[in-house]
Design an enzyme around this catalytic site. Sequence first.
Site, PDB file in Angstrom:
ATOM      1  N   ASP A 244       1.195  -7.410   4.795  1.00 26.04           N
ATOM      2  CA  ASP A 244       1.092  -8.406   6.122  1.00 26.04           C
ATOM      3  C   ASP A 244       0.706  -9.837   5.790  1.00 26.04           C
ATOM      4  O   ASP A 244       1.387 -10.653   6.483  1.00 26.04           O
ATOM      5  CB  ASP A 244      -0.200  -7.688   6.880  1.00 26.04           C
ATOM      6  CG  ASP A 244       0.068  -6.461   7.324  1.00 26.04           C
ATOM      7  OD1 ASP A 244       1.242  -6.161   7.739  1.00 26.04           O
ATOM      8  OD2 ASP A 244      -0.955  -5.755   7.613  1.00 26.04           O
TER       9      ASP A 244
ATOM     10  N   LYS B 279      -5.675   1.338   7.284  1.00 23.56           N
ATOM     11  CA  LYS B 279      -5.496   0.347   6.186  1.00 23.56           C
ATOM     12  C   LYS B 279      -6.772   0.152   5.372  1.00 23.56           C
ATOM     13  O   LYS B 279      -6.722  -0.319   4.150  1.00 23.56           O
ATOM     14  CB  LYS B 279      -5.074  -0.823   6.913  1.00 23.56           C
ATOM     15  CG  LYS B 279      -3.915  -0.714   7.501  1.00 23.56           C
ATOM     16  CD  LYS B 279      -3.309  -2.195   8.281  1.00 23.56           C
ATOM     17  CE  LYS B 279      -1.825  -2.078   8.835  1.00 23.56           C
ATOM     18  NZ  LYS B 279      -1.356  -3.442   9.275  1.00 23.56           N
TER      19      LYS B 279
END
Length: 294
Positions: free
Chosen positions: A104, A68
């Site tokens: 997220d 990420k």
Amino acid sequence: MPSLAVIGHPVAHTRSPDMQTAALAEMKLAGEWTYGAIDIEPESFEVEVAELAAAGDYAGVNVTLPHKEAALALADEASEAARAIGAANTLTFRDGQIAAANTDAGGVLRSLPIGLFGIGAAGAAGGGDAPRRRALVLGAGGAARAAIWALAHGGEGAPDAEGNPTRVPAFEVDVWNRTPERAETVAGELGGRAIADPVGADYALIVNTTSVGLHGEDPFEHLPIAAADLHAGQVVFDIVYGPEPSALLAAAEAAGATTIEGLEMLVQQGALSLRIWTGEEPSLEAMRTGARRA
Ligand code: ATR
């Protein structure tokens, strides 16, 4: 025919392809779009993603552990959330450019139940000088970073039953972590306040982002809350997808609290990614069913 995929290492057990394929089918896009899984080692991540972006058949990818931060680093442009959190889970390929987003953060807000915390029709929530509700985030890793930033800022909630947008008000966010220095760092960077000895009963929302419970650990042994702290009117959110129901959520439910499981987080972040690529709001029910089946 636009392709989509999740990139991780390892990626064998991901539920995203089943979940996203179920959503694409419900959107009548399954004949046009495909969603797969690609295992890429950290050493070759940058080169392989650049090749995917240049080849032209991929519209974008989801990115999961351990990529990420690298995903944000290689992007040409990034959303405010991705930049603030320092990580991206969604890449969009367009005209030879790579755009990074972090769904997220939005996934955390969209997992919160509509009707609680003043979450309702856009514009209706968080108005005036109402005191901020208090949230406790447990942990200081990547999931905690997204949760702290999202809760401290507020933003878009899940669409309501009629499909209308909702707003989630900002929270006052306390951050506890086993290693306190990490709590100080992430809280300082993302808009929370580190706390050493939280009183669990004081919080409207408790979000567990630690790995405690994934391998059968007793949450009340490892986390700074007691089962007796949990009560009706509170929301307890176990962000990491693991055994269901987790011991923490089982205790919360027994105490009359509202619970949110990690599967909802998976669904909501995935729905936001799919909306970025297709421009349409996918069916959450289809995604929940697809993720459960996986
Ligand atoms: P992420 O997957 O969100 O990126 P991570 O960086 O792997 O997370 O961190 C996992 C989190 O779980 C950390 O907050 C970790 O605490 P430390 O920073 O002290 O390592 C927490 N964690 C893991 N095992 C734990 C345990 N037994 N008790 C309490 N916290 C624990």
